[in-house]
Design a protein around this motif. Structure first.
Motif, short mmCIF file in Angstrom:
data_model
loop_
_atom_site.label_atom_id
_atom_site.label_comp_id
_atom_site.label_asym_id
_atom_site.label_seq_id
_atom_site.Cartn_x
_atom_site.Cartn_y
_atom_site.Cartn_z
N ASP A 252 -46.11 -46.09 7.86
CA ASP A 252 -46.97 -47.23 8.23
C ASP A 252 -47.97 -47.32 7.18
OD1 ASP A 252 -48.59 -49.41 8.75
OD2 ASP A 252 -48.10 -49.35 10.84
N ILE A 253 -48.20 -48.27 6.12
CA ILE A 253 -49.35 -48.43 5.35
C ILE A 253 -50.10 -50.09 5.15
CG2 ILE A 253 -48.00 -46.51 3.94
CD1 ILE A 253 -48.12 -48.27 2.28
N ARG A 254 -50.27 -50.42 6.89
CA ARG A 254 -51.03 -51.64 6.62
C ARG A 254 -52.57 -51.41 6.74
NH1 ARG A 254 -48.71 -53.67 11.99
NH2 ARG A 254 -48.52 -51.77 12.65
N ASP A 255 -52.72 -50.42 6.86
CA ASP A 255 -54.08 -49.82 6.74
C ASP A 255 -53.84 -48.50 5.63
OD1 ASP A 255 -56.87 -49.24 6.20
OD2 ASP A 255 -56.55 -48.98 8.46
N PRO A 256 -54.06 -49.65 4.24
CA PRO A 256 -54.12 -48.07 3.19
C PRO A 256 -54.65 -46.45 3.39
CG PRO A 256 -53.87 -49.99 2.36
CD PRO A 256 -53.96 -49.92 3.95
N GLU A 257 -55.42 -46.83 4.03
CA GLU A 257 -56.37 -45.77 3.78
C GLU A 257 -56.68 -45.04 5.65
OE1 GLU A 257 -60.69 -47.02 4.05
OE2 GLU A 257 -60.43 -47.53 1.95
N ASN A 258 -55.30 -45.37 6.28
CA ASN A 258 -54.63 -44.40 7.62
C ASN A 258 -53.53 -44.52 7.43
OD1 ASN A 258 -55.36 -43.48 9.99
ND2 ASN A 258 -55.43 -45.38 11.34
N PRO A 259 -52.63 -44.04 6.65
CA PRO A 259 -51.18 -43.88 7.50
C PRO A 259 -50.98 -43.62 8.36
CG PRO A 259 -52.11 -42.60 5.20
CD PRO A 259 -53.19 -43.29 5.42
N LEU A 260 -50.37 -43.84 9.46
CA LEU A 260 -49.16 -43.84 10.30
C LEU A 260 -47.94 -43.72 10.36
CD1 LEU A 260 -50.80 -46.33 12.19
CD2 LEU A 260 -52.06 -44.01 12.27
N PRO A 261 -47.48 -42.21 11.38
CA PRO A 261 -46.17 -41.95 11.23
C PRO A 261 -45.32 -43.29 11.93
CG PRO A 261 -46.77 -40.79 12.92
CD PRO A 261 -48.02 -41.72 11.79
N ASP A 262 -43.76 -43.60 11.54
CA ASP A 262 -43.55 -44.91 11.62
C ASP A 262 -41.82 -44.72 12.03
OD1 ASP A 262 -43.62 -47.75 12.47
OD2 ASP A 262 -43.36 -48.45 10.70
N GLY A 263 -41.61 -43.30 12.40
CA GLY A 263 -40.46 -43.64 12.76
C GLY A 263 -39.24 -43.03 11.68
N THR A 264 -37.61 -42.70 11.72
CA THR A 264 -37.11 -42.09 11.06
C THR A 264 -35.48 -43.12 11.31
OG1 THR A 264 -35.93 -40.16 12.29
CG2 THR A 264 -38.42 -40.11 10.41
N ILE A 265 -34.39 -42.49 10.46
CA ILE A 265 -33.15 -43.65 10.83
C ILE A 265 -32.75 -42.08 10.39
CG2 ILE A 265 -31.63 -44.92 9.83
CD1 ILE A 265 -33.41 -47.36 9.82
N ALA A 266 -31.39 -41.99 11.42
CA ALA A 266 -30.30 -40.71 10.72
C ALA A 266 -29.49 -41.27 10.52
CB ALA A 266 -29.86 -39.47 12.47
N LEU A 267 -29.31 -40.55 9.13
CA LEU A 267 -28.07 -40.53 8.28
C LEU A 267 -26.76 -39.63 8.46
CD1 LEU A 267 -30.50 -40.95 4.84
CD2 LEU A 267 -29.58 -43.07 6.93
N SER A 268 -25.56 -39.52 7.30
CA SER A 268 -24.68 -39.21 7.78
C SER A 268 -24.45 -37.92 6.88
CB SER A 268 -23.21 -40.02 7.29
OG SER A 268 -23.29 -40.48 6.36
N GLY A 269 -25.66 -37.63 6.22
CA GLY A 269 -25.61 -36.65 4.78
C GLY A 269 -26.62 -36.16 4.17
#
Length: 758
Positions: free
Chosen positions: A82-99
């Motif tokens: 999440d870079i809505r505030d670029p000076e304070n980037p925040l973790p925003d989760g993941t999506i699992a893939l098949s490989g």
């Protein structure tokens, strides 16, 4: 950089530096942006482990500029920031893939495309089946909408600006353990064109056959990277084949192709010597090579030109490696070279201390990433060096003569670069991690102001017979001021290089300039120099850190030419208690008849109480050593395993007391102790090391906590705050960090003035 009482002196020094630049021809390679109106400034670093991931390799952004997406091949996920505030980037989760995700490209606010390698692992000595798929991710629902079988192993994805076409480079990469890694190895690679008309359920694909085009293994093309221009033309690198192909996406047909060719680079270091205390060799820019370019990344510059980052990846049957250490601009209609950087990019990196000696015998800095973008009407080309850990920013308004505006520090191994033009942001994904730093994404903002990095760079080497060759330097481990000239400092490098040097630094301009280096002790001068201090009658005292069974802890007096005048070791009985953490900083008082040399020992020795280290004093006239103890600060609990606090520098203050650097060995968000203390050694009770009553412990007073200074001036807070210089003329204080010569390190050197100490 300094507020001097004599503006005339500063103007003269700046004028003389300009004359030196002209005389040595440094204008071709020295950063042009020291007076630039606009530049990129670091605003944030995102640690990908905060998102539960391990690697950030390829990075892209949503059209709104609110989110970044990155590939994590180790964990088979796509990560979001999440870079809505670029000076304070925040973790925003993941999506699992098949490989294993190999690339990600955002189509619009709704969809992103991910290339996934689903191939089984190679068996040693034989190739395996190559399989892969294209995952279409619904960004609003954070789910996989559809997967498309690609019939091979994807490597790169690009999406046309009209969002109607995508191109996927399917490499089907060779097994380097099979047949010595030689081509050909079936199956051949290809380009897959995706027609994105209607919803994803209606998207279709067409394969583009790339066999029979290259001069190298034409039956086995291995496409590496793809980019698309506004005319819906894809340009594809066949890296191992050393070839470039242009494809019309509307007809899914090859319209042009040409060999990437080879180029000659001069005055490079192509030999990795194993000399010196740590067998790290020397940086010597004296060799000439002719290499196949073997481009990795490619980016369009408009609709008729393209730039390649010439990393190299193939060793042929004759043992010749590709990779020409630079970048090239091609006319895509004719295949003609419009511009060749040759050795200039590697030289520019070396000027900033970003030269990786450990890769000299391989492919040097290995330019791997390339991106083009327009910022505030400026046409800019970005080239990332995988082994130098920097990104070069070039003014590409005249593609036949790009001009280097600035270098951007990154994490280790910059792999992906994304220009967010509307937001005036640049994101750099660096894939490598070590125990002491993570894979990371650095964010830069383009705006008014001169560059803030590098803070120190070298000029042309006056000892080189060829103009444009920089003074090589890394691992600055000690700093001192000139006794009479407020515009000159001196530094030393440690045992990362086989030869020991001290360096002369001109601080009259920004960035500061290393104007010369002097070998210590001639060709046999292999010390671990950790401290330098100007001697009262001229020349220098140097502190060399010992290593049990390899070299002694000693102080060395040298002339201004680097000739050794005396060497003094510690008392024999004391040395029996030594560890590998020995002498660090050094300071001197008095004159030729009352000369006192002070040294700090970095960490506890076997005869020290826990949390206390020694400060030594050598009376040069009496040839006697005496000592006191210094109590170290503790670390907040819980501290990372292996964390410690020690001393790195000592410097004389104008009032006759001393400033000492006390620091931990922690980087980034783990860093805690980066402090400067005052001690009064003139009135301290120094005693022989074996005094029956023991050694006295001195008091200390905090002068400055510089943790915030290091955080502000780096992309990842460095551990090795090792140099402190205090001008006896005006009291200005400077600090410098040791970049470890890019040996499992990020490689950034912080060099800043911190003002007069109280």
């Amino acid at each position: 950089m300094l507020n001097h009482s004599s503006n005339q002196l500063m103007s003269h020094r700046r004028f003389m530096r300009k004359l030196a630049l002209i005389a040595f021809g440094a204008g071709a390679y020295t950063l042009a942006s020291t007076t630039a109106a606009d530049s990129f400034r670091h605003i944030a670093t995102f640690d990908v482990t905060s998102n539960g991931t391990d690697v950030a390799e390829i990075v892209d952004a949503t059209p709104s500029g609110r989110s970044l997406l990155y590939t994590d091949s180790d964990n088979a996920v796509i990560g979001f920031v999440d870079i809505r505030d670029p000076e304070n980037p925040l973790p925003d989760g993941t999506i699992a893939l098949s490989g294993e995700p190999t690339s990600v490209a955002v189509r619009d606010r709704r969809y992103a495309l991910v290339g996934i390698n689903t191939s089984p692992g190679d068996e040693e000595g034989e190739p395996s089946v190559r399989t892969g798929e294209l995952a279409i991710i619904d960004l609003l629902r954070r789910s996989i909408e559809r997967t498309i079988d690609l019939g091979g192993q994807p490597d790169s994805i690009a999406i046309a600006s009209n969002r109607r076409y995508a191109a996927v480079a399917v490499e089907n990469e060779r097994n380097e353990d099979f047949n010595d890694g030689l081509l050909p190895q079936a199956p051949p690679g290809k380009l897959v064109v995706v027609r994105m008309f209607g919803p994803p359920s209606r998207w279709t694909t067409r394969d583009v056959d790339l066999t029979g085009l290259a001069d190298v293994a034409p039956e086995d093309p291995e496409p590496e990277f793809v980019d698309i221009n506004r005319r819906n033309e894809a340009i594809v690198t066949l890296q191992e084949n050393n070839h470039i192909v242009v494809v019309d996406l509307r007809t899914a047909s090859v319209t042009n192709h040409f060999a990437a060719g080879e180029t000659t680079v001069q005055n490079v270091d192509a030999t990795e010597e194993e000399l010196g205390p740590q067998e790290q060799g020397l940086i010597t820019f004296v060799e000439t090579l002719t290499k196949r370019r073997e481009p990795d990344t490619i980016t369009w510059i408009g609709d008729h030109l393209a730039a390649t980052a010439n990393e190299g990846d193939y060793e042929d049957a004759f043992g010749e490696e590709g990779g020409s250490r630079g970048f090239t601009v091609f006319d895509t209609a004719t295949g003609a070279v419009v511009y060749e950087s040759a050795e200039s990019f590697e030289h520019a990196s070396a000027r900033a201390g970003h030269y990786n000696e450990g890769r000299s015998a391989n492919k040097g800095g290995e330019p791997e990433a390339a991106e083009y973008g327009e910022f505030r009407g400026e046409e800019l080309l970005f080239i990332g060096s995988e082994r130098a850990n920097v990104v070069g920013v070039y003014d590409a308004s005249e593609p036949s003569a790009p001009v280097l505006n600035q270098l951007l520090a990154s994490g280790s191994g910059p792999e992906g670069i994304k220009a967010l033009r509307r937001q005036n942001l640049l994101a750099i994904a660096a894939e490598n991690s070590e125990d002491n730093f993570p894979s990371m994404i650095t964010l830069y903002r383009y705006g008014t102001g001169a560059p803030t990095y590098p803070q120190i760079e070298s000029l042309d080497d006056p000892d080189s017979s060829t103009a444009g060759v920089p003074i090589p330097w890394v691992a600055q481990s000690g700093l001192t001021a000139d006794p009479n000239d407020p515009l000159t400092l001196y530094s030393v490098s440690d045992s990362f290089l086989a030869q020991s040097y001290f360096y002369t630094i001109d601080i009259s301009a920004e960035p500061a300039a290393i104007v010369s280096r002097t070998a210590v002790g001639g060709p046999d001068g292999a010390f671990d120099l950790e401290g330098i201090a100007a001697a009262p009658e001229g020349g220098f005292w140097l502190a060399s850190e010992g290593r049990n069974g390899a070299r002694p802890n000693q102080i060395i007096k040298v002339s201004t030419e680097g000739t050794i005048e005396s060497q003094v070791e510690l008392p024999d009985g004391l040395v029996a208690n030594a560890t590998n953490s020995g002498l660090e900083g050094i300071a001197v008082t008095g004159d030729s008849t009352t000369e006192l040399v002070y040294v700090v020992v970095q960490r506890e020795w076997d005869d020290d109480p826990d949390g206390e280290v020694k400060i030594g004093r050598y009376d040069a006239g009496a040839a006697e050593w005496t000592f006191v103890r210094y109590r170290l600060d503790g670390l907040e609990s819980p501290a990372p395993e292996g964390a410690w606090v020690g001393l790195s520098e000592i410097a004389l203050l104008p009032n006759g007391t001393f400033a000492i650097i006390e620091r931990d060995n922690l980087l980034g968000t783990d860093a805690q102790v980066k402090r400067i203390y005052r001690v009064d050694l003139a009135s301290a009770d120094f005693r022989p090391w074996d005094d029956p009553s023991g050694l006295a412990t001195i008091d200390k007073t905090l002068l400055r906590d510089v943790l915030g200074v290091l955080e502000t001036n780096s992309v990842w807070t460095p551990d090795k705050l090792e140099g402190l210089a205090i001008s006896p003329v005006n009291g200005a204080a400077f600090i410098i960090t040791d970049n470890d010569g890019l040996d499992d390190a990020i490689g950034q050197t912080v060099f800043v003035e911190i003002g007069a100490l109280p």
